[in-house]
Design a protein around this motif. Structure first.
Motif, PDB file in Angstrom:
ATOM      1  N   LEU A 348      27.147   1.062  24.278  1.00 44.99           N
ATOM      2  CA  LEU A 348      26.443  -0.172  23.946  1.00 44.99           C
ATOM      3  C   LEU A 348      25.878  -0.121  22.527  1.00 44.99           C
ATOM      4  O   LEU A 348      26.016  -1.091  21.750  1.00 44.99           O
ATOM      5  CB  LEU A 348      25.318  -0.405  24.951  1.00 44.99           C
ATOM      6  CG  LEU A 348      25.734  -0.936  26.329  1.00 44.99           C
ATOM      7  CD1 LEU A 348      24.540  -0.897  27.277  1.00 44.99           C
ATOM      8  CD2 LEU A 348      26.288  -2.349  26.229  1.00 44.99           C
ATOM      9  N   ASP A 349      25.251   0.984  22.176  1.00 41.94           N
ATOM     10  CA  ASP A 349      24.673   1.096  20.833  1.00 41.94           C
ATOM     11  C   ASP A 349      25.751   1.061  19.755  1.00 41.94           C
ATOM     12  O   ASP A 349      25.598   0.380  18.729  1.00 41.94           O
ATOM     13  CB  ASP A 349      23.864   2.387  20.722  1.00 41.94           C
ATOM     14  CG  ASP A 349      22.616   2.363  21.593  1.00 41.94           C
ATOM     15  OD1 ASP A 349      22.222   1.262  22.011  1.00 41.94           O
ATOM     16  OD2 ASP A 349      22.070   3.452  21.861  1.00 41.94           O
ATOM     17  N   ALA A 350      26.860   1.817  19.979  1.00 43.28           N
ATOM     18  CA  ALA A 350      27.917   1.850  18.974  1.00 43.28           C
ATOM     19  C   ALA A 350      28.572   0.477  18.819  1.00 43.28           C
ATOM     20  O   ALA A 350      28.893   0.040  17.704  1.00 43.28           O
ATOM     21  CB  ALA A 350      28.959   2.898  19.357  1.00 43.28           C
ATOM     22  N   ALA A 351      28.772  -0.223  19.932  1.00 37.85           N
ATOM     23  CA  ALA A 351      29.375  -1.555  19.852  1.00 37.85           C
ATOM     24  C   ALA A 351      28.442  -2.537  19.165  1.00 37.85           C
ATOM     25  O   ALA A 351      28.886  -3.418  18.419  1.00 37.85           O
ATOM     26  CB  ALA A 351      29.733  -2.040  21.256  1.00 37.85           C
ATOM     27  N   SER A 352      27.135  -2.408  19.410  1.00 39.10           N
ATOM     28  CA  SER A 352      26.181  -3.290  18.742  1.00 39.10           C
ATOM     29  C   SER A 352      26.193  -3.073  17.241  1.00 39.10           C
ATOM     30  O   SER A 352      26.180  -4.038  16.453  1.00 39.10           O
ATOM     31  CB  SER A 352      24.778  -3.032  19.304  1.00 39.10           C
ATOM     32  OG  SER A 352      23.819  -3.833  18.639  1.00 39.10           O
ATOM     33  N   ASP A 353      26.254  -1.800  16.815  1.00 39.12           N
ATOM     34  CA  ASP A 353      26.328  -1.518  15.377  1.00 39.12           C
ATOM     35  C   ASP A 353      27.622  -2.052  14.781  1.00 39.12           C
ATOM     36  O   ASP A 353      27.636  -2.593  13.657  1.00 39.12           O
ATOM     37  CB  ASP A 353      26.221  -0.015  15.137  1.00 39.12           C
ATOM     38  CG  ASP A 353      24.860   0.546  15.555  1.00 39.12           C
ATOM     39  OD1 ASP A 353      23.908  -0.245  15.677  1.00 39.12           O
ATOM     40  OD2 ASP A 353      24.787   1.772  15.783  1.00 39.12           O
ATOM     41  N   ALA A 354      28.729  -1.897  15.512  1.00 42.47           N
ATOM     42  CA  ALA A 354      30.015  -2.381  15.009  1.00 42.47           C
ATOM     43  C   ALA A 354      30.023  -3.905  14.894  1.00 42.47           C
ATOM     44  O   ALA A 354      30.590  -4.464  13.946  1.00 42.47           O
ATOM     45  CB  ALA A 354      31.148  -1.901  15.925  1.00 42.47           C
ATOM     46  N   ARG A 355      29.385  -4.606  15.850  1.00 39.84           N
ATOM     47  CA  ARG A 355      29.329  -6.071  15.805  1.00 39.84           C
ATOM     48  C   ARG A 355      28.531  -6.532  14.584  1.00 39.84           C
ATOM     49  O   ARG A 355      28.895  -7.528  13.928  1.00 39.84           O
ATOM     50  CB  ARG A 355      28.708  -6.608  17.087  1.00 39.84           C
ATOM     51  CG  ARG A 355      28.647  -8.135  17.123  1.00 39.84           C
ATOM     52  CD  ARG A 355      28.023  -8.657  18.396  1.00 39.84           C
ATOM     53  NE  ARG A 355      28.877  -8.409  19.552  1.00 39.84           N
ATOM     54  CZ  ARG A 355      28.606  -7.526  20.477  1.00 39.84           C
ATOM     55  NH1 ARG A 355      27.514  -6.770  20.382  1.00 39.84           N
ATOM     56  NH2 ARG A 355      29.408  -7.368  21.524  1.00 39.84           N
ATOM     57  N   ALA A 356      27.494  -5.799  14.277  1.00 42.92           N
ATOM     58  CA  ALA A 356      26.702  -6.171  13.105  1.00 42.92           C
ATOM     59  C   ALA A 356      27.467  -5.912  11.809  1.00 42.92           C
ATOM     60  O   ALA A 356      27.351  -6.679  10.838  1.00 42.92           O
ATOM     61  CB  ALA A 356      25.382  -5.381  13.110  1.00 42.92           C
ATOM     62  N   ALA A 357      28.266  -4.804  11.796  1.00 44.12           N
ATOM     63  CA  ALA A 357      29.020  -4.489  10.588  1.00 44.12           C
ATOM     64  C   ALA A 357      30.267  -5.361  10.433  1.00 44.12           C
ATOM     65  O   ALA A 357      30.734  -5.575   9.310  1.00 44.12           O
ATOM     66  CB  ALA A 357      29.416  -3.013  10.598  1.00 44.12           C
ATOM     67  N   PRO A 359      31.087  -8.912  11.740  1.00 42.21           N
ATOM     68  CA  PRO A 359      30.898 -10.170  12.470  1.00 42.21           C
ATOM     69  C   PRO A 359      32.160 -11.033  12.528  1.00 42.21           C
ATOM     70  O   PRO A 359      32.242 -11.930  13.362  1.00 42.21           O
ATOM     71  CB  PRO A 359      29.779 -10.868  11.673  1.00 42.21           C
ATOM     72  CG  PRO A 359      29.859 -10.280  10.297  1.00 42.21           C
ATOM     73  CD  PRO A 359      30.302  -8.863  10.495  1.00 42.21           C
ATOM     74  N   SER A 360      33.118 -10.746  11.667  1.00 42.59           N
ATOM     75  CA  SER A 360      34.345 -11.550  11.683  1.00 42.59           C
ATOM     76  C   SER A 360      35.315 -11.115  12.788  1.00 42.59           C
ATOM     77  O   SER A 360      36.334 -11.778  13.000  1.00 42.59           O
ATOM     78  CB  SER A 360      35.046 -11.450  10.325  1.00 42.59           C
ATOM     79  OG  SER A 360      35.404 -10.094  10.044  1.00 42.59           O
ATOM     80  N   THR A 400      40.423 -10.247  14.718  1.00 44.47           N
ATOM     81  CA  THR A 400      41.011  -9.318  15.682  1.00 44.47           C
ATOM     82  C   THR A 400      40.023  -9.045  16.814  1.00 44.47           C
ATOM     83  O   THR A 400      38.816  -8.911  16.583  1.00 44.47           O
ATOM     84  CB  THR A 400      41.391  -8.004  14.990  1.00 44.47           C
ATOM     85  OG1 THR A 400      42.343  -8.267  13.967  1.00 44.47           O
ATOM     86  CG2 THR A 400      42.002  -7.019  15.992  1.00 44.47           C
ATOM     87  N   THR A 401      40.537  -8.976  18.028  1.00 45.55           N
ATOM     88  CA  THR A 401      39.706  -8.664  19.193  1.00 45.55           C
ATOM     89  C   THR A 401      39.727  -7.156  19.441  1.00 45.55           C
ATOM     90  O   THR A 401      40.797  -6.553  19.578  1.00 45.55           O
ATOM     91  CB  THR A 401      40.206  -9.400  20.433  1.00 45.55           C
ATOM     92  OG1 THR A 401      40.143 -10.811  20.203  1.00 45.55           O
ATOM     93  CG2 THR A 401      39.362  -9.053  21.655  1.00 45.55           C
TER      94      THR A 401
END
Length: 489
Positions: A348-357, A359-360, A400-401
């Motif tokens: 969850l934490d890693a995915a949250s950081d990746a979403r912030a980095a 956003p596209s 990309t998903t």
């Protein structure tokens, strides 16, 4: 190119070929001996039969002319038909002007029996030249005969014959006996050949076993000690020469592996020492850049931009130094922390950081309802997840998903990171987790990278006793991380 008819032979083992060759040679020898002895015996028996013919020549056929006057033989069964001195089956024929006038054969009781020869038999006998030379003929009623024809005193031809059946029976019996004996010899020879070949090739079996043991060793990196091997054999034999050459090769390989390991150790120590030494000047550069920007005076725009770039590159170089130091520690087998890690929270934490980095990109999570934990180093495992998600973000276009799935499988914790981007080139997949490996233009590179991220992730997962694999095709790329649920040794 191997001919199709011999492909099956090339797939056989050396032991099979040698045994089969010895058996074929033995079989050919037995066959040759059998044929030669049969021909020799038949020739010998024919010579004896011809000698008997010469001794009996004319006596029986002459008796047909002179016994009982012009009436010839008495009716069958009459005592006067006795022919003393003639063997059973003796044939006597009298021909006048090519026509058969008398024909008889000696029966088992020693008496002669009149024969009625068929026209073909009469024609065949009439064709025998009266030269006294024995010839073989086939009679319809009597079978094969050896016959001799001689001229008589009354301008007739007297023909005497002896049956070939005893000769043929003797030769046939010899062939049967030889066949039975040779069959036993070939079977015993095959068993003895197989044992001899197996005993002879035992040194090669030891060489093969040693080669197999060496092939199963991890020779790519680290200290490698080749297993003990007993390859002492007589170098005067071909097998011994192969064994000696193989032993020398293994000694050379062992020496090369030790030299390679020593070089790796020196390089690992150099990287670790250099990484430690570089940390101080990089920290100094960053501190001076920050101090210069905090002087309170308004700096010219070019100067301010230059200081920003110096600080940014110092930060990037610091990350590279940290990566190199981590790789050196992993190579040296430094122990990692062993504590219970909440893998669900980590994802969850890693995915949250990746979403912030990124956003596209579209980020999706597939997590189980229960919390999944595994033993390991929380910080290092978070670094693995960060590298995998950053790799998916950097090397795929916007939109990309990226899907992260967490689950249990076969007693292991599994994390799948997949995307529907353009995929990884086939030529890059085999070396994907090697150091300084970078994707080419097939995957768009948004920012620069050192090519150490996946190598670090692979090393961290391996240090936890797990595996990290990748598979890719256009529109589907997936990294799969497996971690044991029990602490790795």
């Amino acid at each position: 190119m191997t001919p199709p008819g011999t492909r099956w032979l090339t797939r056989r083992t050396l032991r099979w070929k040698l045994t089969a060759g010895l058996v074929v040679l033995l079989l050919a020898t037995c066959t040759l001996v059998g044929v030669v002895t049969a021909i020799s015996l038949r020739g010998f028996l024919l010579d004896r039969l011809d000698s008997q013919l010469k001794q009996a020549s004319g006596r029986f056929s002459a008796s047909l002319e002179h016994s009982h006057g012009d009436q010839g033989l008495a009716p069958d069964g009459d005592a006067d038909n006795a022919v003393p001195g003639q063997s059973v089956g003796t044939l006597g024929v009298r021909l006048v002007n090519g026509a058969t006038t008398e024909a008889a054969v000696v029966l088992d009781n020693g008496r002669a029996q009149t024969l009625r020869l068929s026209p073909s038999d009469q024609e065949m006998l009439a064709a025998v030249p009266p030269t006294g030379q024995a010839r073989t003929v086939h009679l319809d009623d009597l079978g094969d005969y050896r016959v001799v024809a001689e001229k008589g005193h009354d301008n007739d031809v007297q023909l005497t014959g002896l049956p070939l059946k005893p000769v043929e029976d003797t030769v046939t019996r010899l062939l049967v006996v030889e066949g039975a004996v040779f069959l036993v010899v070939v079977l015993c020879g095959a068993a003895a050949s197989a044992g001899l070949v197996r005993w002879t090739l035992r040194p090669l079996n030891r060489v093969a076993a040693a080669a197999l043991d060496v092939s199963e060793l991890p020779l790519a990196t680290g200290q490698v000690d080749l297993p003990e091997r007993d390859l002492t054999m007589d170098p005067g034999t071909e097998v011994g020469q192969v064994s000696v050459a193989f032993a020398h090769m293994l000694d050379h390989v062992e020496t090369a592996l030790r030299a390679r390991n020593a070089t790796e150790e020196r390089l690992r120590l150099f990287i670790a020492d250099a990484s430690h030494e570089l940390r101080t000047p990089l920290a100094t550069i960053r501190s001076h850049a920050e101090y210069a920007r905090r002087t309170g005076e308004e700096l010219p725009v070019p100067i301010k931009h230059a200081l920003d770039r110096v600080e940014s590159e110092a930060i990037r170089m610091g990350g590279l130094v940290d990566d190199l130091l981590l790789l050196a520690q992993l190579d040296a087998g430094r122990p990692i922390a062993r504590e219970s890690v909440d893998i669900t929270r980590l994802v969850l934490d890693a995915a949250s950081d990746a979403r912030a980095a990124g956003p596209s990109h579209r980020w999706q999570l597939d997590l189980p309802e229960e919390i999944i934990e595994a033993p390991g180093d929380d910080h290092r495992l978070h670094q693995v997840m960060t590298n995998l998600l950053a790799n998916a973000r950097i090397h795929t276009p916007a939109g990309t998903t990226v899907t992260v799935k967490l689950y249990r499988d076969l007693g292991q914790v599994v994390v799948d990171v997949s995307d529907d981007g353009p995929g990884i080139p086939d030529a890059l997949l085999p070396n994907l987790f090697e150091r300084f490996t970078r994707a080419d233009s097939a995957r768009t590179r948004g920012t620069g990278n050192t090519g150490l991220g996946l190598a670090i992730a692979f090393g961290i997962v391996a240090a936890h006793g797990g595996t990290l694999t990748a598979e890719s095709r256009p529109g589907r790329t997936m990294f799969k991380m497996r971690l044991p649920v029990t602490p790795a040794a």
